[in-house]
Design a protein around this motif. Structure first.
Motif, PDB file in Angstrom:
ATOM      1  N   ILE A  85      40.985  66.685  27.111  1.00 19.13           N
ATOM      2  CA  ILE A  85      40.288  65.757  26.224  1.00 19.13           C
ATOM      3  C   ILE A  85      41.285  65.106  25.271  1.00 19.13           C
ATOM      4  CG2 ILE A  85      38.416  65.475  24.567  1.00 19.13           C
ATOM      5  CD1 ILE A  85      37.557  66.355  27.402  1.00 19.13           C
ATOM      6  N   GLU A  86      42.260  65.873  24.802  1.00 23.33           N
ATOM      7  CA  GLU A  86      43.283  65.314  23.918  1.00 23.33           C
ATOM      8  C   GLU A  86      44.111  64.256  24.643  1.00 23.33           C
ATOM      9  OE1 GLU A  86      45.162  68.931  22.843  1.00 23.33           O
ATOM     10  OE2 GLU A  86      43.662  69.457  21.313  1.00 23.33           O
ATOM     11  N   ASP A  87      44.430  64.497  25.913  1.00 26.81           N
ATOM     12  CA  ASP A  87      45.129  63.473  26.707  1.00 26.81           C
ATOM     13  C   ASP A  87      44.273  62.217  26.827  1.00 26.81           C
ATOM     14  OD1 ASP A  87      47.293  65.117  27.106  1.00 26.81           O
ATOM     15  OD2 ASP A  87      46.696  65.765  29.113  1.00 26.81           O
ATOM     16  N   PHE A  88      42.980  62.414  27.046  1.00 26.57           N
ATOM     17  CA  PHE A  88      42.054  61.290  27.138  1.00 26.57           C
ATOM     18  C   PHE A  88      42.049  60.484  25.836  1.00 26.57           C
ATOM     19  CE2 PHE A  88      37.471  60.024  26.499  1.00 26.57           C
ATOM     20  CZ  PHE A  88      37.493  58.929  27.347  1.00 26.57           C
ATOM     21  N   ILE A  89      41.977  61.174  24.717  1.00 23.81           N
ATOM     22  CA  ILE A  89      41.988  60.500  23.413  1.00 23.81           C
ATOM     23  C   ILE A  89      43.270  59.695  23.231  1.00 23.81           C
ATOM     24  CG2 ILE A  89      42.099  60.908  20.916  1.00 23.81           C
ATOM     25  CD1 ILE A  89      40.154  63.270  21.394  1.00 23.81           C
ATOM     26  N   ASN A  90      44.395  60.272  23.633  1.00 20.10           N
ATOM     27  CA  ASN A  90      45.675  59.556  23.513  1.00 20.10           C
ATOM     28  C   ASN A  90      45.685  58.287  24.370  1.00 20.10           C
ATOM     29  OD1 ASN A  90      46.773  61.417  21.707  1.00 20.10           O
ATOM     30  ND2 ASN A  90      47.634  62.693  23.338  1.00 20.10           N
ATOM     31  N   ARG A  91      45.065  58.354  25.550  1.00 15.43           N
ATOM     32  CA  ARG A  91      45.050  57.184  26.442  1.00 15.43           C
ATOM     33  C   ARG A  91      44.162  56.065  25.917  1.00 15.43           C
ATOM     34  NH1 ARG A  91      44.509  60.042  32.423  1.00 15.43           N
ATOM     35  NH2 ARG A  91      46.685  60.697  32.643  1.00 15.43           N
ATOM     36  N   ILE A  92      43.083  56.427  25.250  1.00 17.80           N
ATOM     37  CA  ILE A  92      42.129  55.395  24.833  1.00 17.80           C
ATOM     38  C   ILE A  92      42.352  54.935  23.392  1.00 17.80           C
ATOM     39  CG2 ILE A  92      40.392  56.246  26.444  1.00 17.80           C
ATOM     40  CD1 ILE A  92      38.910  57.493  24.089  1.00 17.80           C
ATOM     41  N   ALA A  93      43.253  55.582  22.670  1.00 19.84           N
ATOM     42  CA  ALA A  93      43.396  55.298  21.237  1.00 19.84           C
ATOM     43  C   ALA A  93      43.764  53.847  20.957  1.00 19.84           C
ATOM     44  CB  ALA A  93      44.432  56.229  20.620  1.00 19.84           C
ATOM     45  N   SER A  94      44.533  53.210  21.827  1.00 14.89           N
ATOM     46  CA  SER A  94      44.926  51.823  21.575  1.00 14.89           C
ATOM     47  C   SER A  94      43.758  50.859  21.788  1.00 14.89           C
ATOM     48  CB  SER A  94      46.096  51.425  22.469  1.00 14.89           C
ATOM     49  OG  SER A  94      45.765  51.584  23.835  1.00 14.89           O
ATOM     50  N   TYR A  95      42.721  51.299  22.515  1.00 13.19           N
ATOM     51  CA  TYR A  95      41.545  50.462  22.760  1.00 13.19           C
ATOM     52  C   TYR A  95      40.425  50.771  21.764  1.00 13.19           C
ATOM     53  CZ  TYR A  95      44.097  50.148  27.139  1.00 13.19           C
ATOM     54  OH  TYR A  95      45.090  49.976  28.073  1.00 13.19           O
ATOM     55  N   SER A  96      40.361  52.018  21.321  1.00 12.43           N
ATOM     56  CA  SER A  96      39.337  52.468  20.378  1.00 12.43           C
ATOM     57  C   SER A  96      40.017  53.302  19.294  1.00 12.43           C
ATOM     58  CB  SER A  96      38.281  53.308  21.117  1.00 12.43           C
ATOM     59  OG  SER A  96      37.290  53.773  20.237  1.00 12.43           O
ATOM     60  N   PRO A  97      40.623  52.652  18.295  1.00 11.72           N
ATOM     61  CA  PRO A  97      41.459  53.378  17.335  1.00 11.72           C
ATOM     62  C   PRO A  97      40.715  54.386  16.479  1.00 11.72           C
ATOM     63  CG  PRO A  97      41.155  51.091  16.662  1.00 11.72           C
ATOM     64  CD  PRO A  97      40.619  51.208  18.052  1.00 11.72           C
ATOM     65  N   ALA A 127      30.290  60.828  31.349  1.00 13.90           N
ATOM     66  CA  ALA A 127      29.373  61.198  30.273  1.00 13.90           C
ATOM     67  C   ALA A 127      30.076  61.136  28.920  1.00 13.90           C
ATOM     68  CB  ALA A 127      28.805  62.590  30.526  1.00 13.90           C
ATOM     69  N   LEU A 128      31.317  61.616  28.856  1.00 19.84           N
ATOM     70  CA  LEU A 128      32.061  61.587  27.596  1.00 19.84           C
ATOM     71  C   LEU A 128      32.311  60.151  27.147  1.00 19.84           C
ATOM     72  CD1 LEU A 128      33.380  63.493  25.524  1.00 19.84           C
ATOM     73  CD2 LEU A 128      35.510  63.284  26.821  1.00 19.84           C
ATOM     74  N   ALA A 129      32.652  59.288  28.092  1.00 28.22           N
ATOM     75  CA  ALA A 129      32.850  57.873  27.762  1.00 28.22           C
ATOM     76  C   ALA A 129      31.538  57.250  27.292  1.00 28.22           C
ATOM     77  CB  ALA A 129      33.384  57.120  28.970  1.00 28.22           C
ATOM     78  N   GLY A 130      30.416  57.685  27.864  1.00 32.86           N
ATOM     79  CA  GLY A 130      29.120  57.205  27.408  1.00 32.86           C
ATOM     80  C   GLY A 130      28.859  57.589  25.957  1.00 32.86           C
ATOM     81  N   CYS A 131      29.239  58.821  25.594  1.00 34.12           N
ATOM     82  CA  CYS A 131      29.100  59.246  24.200  1.00 34.12           C
ATOM     83  C   CYS A 131      29.949  58.371  23.283  1.00 34.12           C
ATOM     84  CB  CYS A 131      29.524  60.709  24.059  1.00 34.12           C
ATOM     85  SG  CYS A 131      28.408  61.905  24.812  1.00 34.12           S
ATOM     86  N   LEU A 132      31.159  58.066  23.718  1.00 33.33           N
ATOM     87  CA  LEU A 132      32.057  57.269  22.884  1.00 33.33           C
ATOM     88  C   LEU A 132      31.502  55.874  22.626  1.00 33.33           C
ATOM     89  CD1 LEU A 132      34.692  56.712  21.388  1.00 33.33           C
ATOM     90  CD2 LEU A 132      35.726  56.138  23.603  1.00 33.33           C
ATOM     91  N   GLN A 152      32.326  51.464  29.111  1.00 35.08           N
ATOM     92  CA  GLN A 152      32.180  52.878  29.476  1.00 35.08           C
ATOM     93  C   GLN A 152      32.976  53.185  30.742  1.00 35.08           C
ATOM     94  OE1 GLN A 152      28.163  54.181  30.254  1.00 35.08           O
ATOM     95  NE2 GLN A 152      28.796  56.262  30.796  1.00 35.08           N
ATOM     96  N   SER A 153      32.869  52.320  31.739  1.00 33.14           N
ATOM     97  CA  SER A 153      33.589  52.523  32.994  1.00 33.14           C
ATOM     98  C   SER A 153      35.094  52.460  32.765  1.00 33.14           C
ATOM     99  CB  SER A 153      33.153  51.470  34.016  1.00 33.14           C
ATOM    100  OG  SER A 153      33.772  51.677  35.256  1.00 33.14           O
ATOM    101  N   PHE A 154      35.537  51.497  31.957  1.00 39.14           N
ATOM    102  CA  PHE A 154      36.958  51.345  31.630  1.00 39.14           C
ATOM    103  C   PHE A 154      37.486  52.608  30.958  1.00 39.14           C
ATOM    104  CE2 PHE A 154      40.213  50.258  28.508  1.00 39.14           C
ATOM    105  CZ  PHE A 154      41.112  49.486  29.228  1.00 39.14           C
ATOM    106  N   MET A 155      36.750  53.103  29.958  1.00 35.98           N
ATOM    107  CA  MET A 155      37.174  54.307  29.237  1.00 35.98           C
ATOM    108  C   MET A 155      37.146  55.531  30.153  1.00 35.98           C
ATOM    109  SD  MET A 155      38.043  53.495  26.180  1.00 35.98           S
ATOM    110  CE  MET A 155      37.725  52.424  24.766  1.00 35.98           C
ATOM    111  N   ALA A 156      36.101  55.654  30.960  1.00 28.69           N
ATOM    112  CA  ALA A 156      35.998  56.799  31.865  1.00 28.69           C
ATOM    113  C   ALA A 156      37.190  56.850  32.814  1.00 28.69           C
ATOM    114  CB  ALA A 156      34.691  56.729  32.649  1.00 28.69           C
ATOM    115  N   ARG A 157      37.624  55.691  33.296  1.00 28.70           N
ATOM    116  CA  ARG A 157      38.765  55.614  34.211  1.00 28.70           C
ATOM    117  C   ARG A 157      40.022  56.223  33.606  1.00 28.70           C
ATOM    118  NH1 ARG A 157      41.117  50.943  33.297  1.00 28.70           N
ATOM    119  NH2 ARG A 157      43.260  51.674  33.155  1.00 28.70           N
ATOM    120  N   LEU A 158      40.190  56.057  32.293  1.00 32.83           N
ATOM    121  CA  LEU A 158      41.382  56.577  31.631  1.00 32.83           C
ATOM    122  C   LEU A 158      41.340  58.089  31.485  1.00 32.83           C
ATOM    123  CD1 LEU A 158      41.800  53.750  28.976  1.00 32.83           C
ATOM    124  CD2 LEU A 158      43.211  54.151  31.000  1.00 32.83           C
TER     125      LEU A 158
END
Length: 350
Positions: A85-97, A127-132, A152-158
């Motif tokens: 999950i931490e890796d996921f957060i690092n990947r999406i941080a530039s899109y959702s700061p 599901a996690l991307a849906g929550c975000l 959601q799909s874009f974030m889930a992919r990351l």
């Protein structure tokens, strides 16, 4: 185009806390993606069926903090899940700061046993991307038209490549292809004009082997960089994507089934021909494949197999033949399953 998914931090209303929840199903790829480039970009397009019963439900309590992660599965603390999950957060941080401005308290559960051969990373990350994106909406972000589900799909992919397909029902395409207008490497896109015969398709999952795979999918994708057959495989996937999308528009189940099986075997052929070869199929996997071929030849029924990156077998068949085929599966194939376990699922078209 990725810049279209960047939201500046000053657009958010940074509330103290919020609890959101979302659910997403797993999916089974008909045309496989195997090999990826940087930032979770697929080396070839893929096509999948979204399932109905194999689902993940996730709730996240976002609380202002510094990005700490806590994960529970079925109420039990799972600290080993936090690094992913931490890796996921690092990947999406530039899109959702805002993701690093909140702690994530995650409760998740599956309708299927963990490590049972169902793609829990796909349903879990979807599901996690849906929550975000729900949380972003609570924080004042206004999505128009298809923007929310595409995000959601874009974030889930990351989080997990195949997860981008799990946000939609039905037949979903991920990866750029001339066969579908609007297809993208960045998110999944629903296929159009799918014949009703595929709407009631069944997927019985034979649990040949559970637990952690000997070689992870991430490692397997990496081995494609040096596979001498990689380019031929990518070309085959592009061609099969075009073929199967055309065939799914009519009721030619047999032609679709042949491509599905070819794709499954091509995926495992890439494992066998890697620079460091590996085999994820087990003896019982092969026994099931031969049994399916024999049954189809003898009874002329529309029963076809596919495999993900593992030993377990997905058996696909239409609603019109389901009663007889399912009875045969239970009577003849349970002996190849670990503890006789199998999961009966269906395709969700709408």
């Amino acid at each position: 185009m990725e810049q279209n998914f960047v939201i500046a931090v000053d657009r958010y209303n940074l509330i103290p806390t919020a609890l959101v929840s979302a659910a997403a199903p797993s999916n089974i790829a008909l045309v496989k993606y195997w090999g990826k480039r940087e930032n979770q970009i697929p080396a070839n397009p893929s096509v999948s069926f979204t399932l109905t019963e194999s689902r993940t439900t996730t709730a996240v309590r976002f609380t202002k903090g510094d990005g700490k992660v806590k994960v529970r599965l079925d109420g039990e603390d799972k600290p080993g899940f936090a690094p992913k999950i931490e890796d996921f957060i690092n990947r999406i941080a530039s899109y959702s700061p805002i993701v690093r401005l909140y702690d994530w308290d995650i409760n998740t559960s599956n309708t299927f046993p963990h490590s049972s051969g169902i793609a829990s990373s796909a349903s879990g990350m979807a599901a996690l991307a849906g929550c975000l994106v729900d949380f972003e909406e609570i924080c004042g972000i206004c999505f128009k038209g298809t923007e929310k589900i595409e995000r959601q799909s874009f974030m889930a992919r990351l989080g997990s490549g195949s997860a981008c397909r799990s946000v939609y029902p039905g037949v979903v395409v991920w990866g750029e292809t001339d066969a579908l207008e609007g297809s993208s490497n960045l998110y999944g896109v629903p296929a159009r004009n799918v014949n009703d015969v595929f709407a009631g398709f069944h997927d019985t999952i034979l649990l040949i082997e559970s637990g952690v795979k000997r070689v992870s999918s991430t490692a397997g994708h990496g081995l494609m960089h040096k596979n001498v057959f990689a380019e031929q495989r990518f070309a085959q996937a592009h061609e099969n994507t075009k073929k199967i999308l055309q065939l799914l528009e009519n009721d030619n189940i047999e032609a679709v089934g042949k491509i599905i099986e070819q794709e499954a075997l091509s995926l495992h052929a890439m494992m066998l021909t890697s620079e460091t070869p590996f085999i994820l199929m087990q003896p019982n996997t092969l026994s099931v494949l031969h049994a399916v071929w024999d049954y189809r030849a003898e009874h002329e029924k529309n029963l076809y197999f596919t495999l993900d990156a593992g030993a377990n077998v997905h058996l696909l068949y239409p609603e019109a033949e389901a009663e007889q085929i399912q009875s045969w599966i239970e009577e003849n194939l349970a002996k190849y399953c670990q503890d006789g376990k199998m999961i009966h699922d269906r395709v969700a078209i709408k």
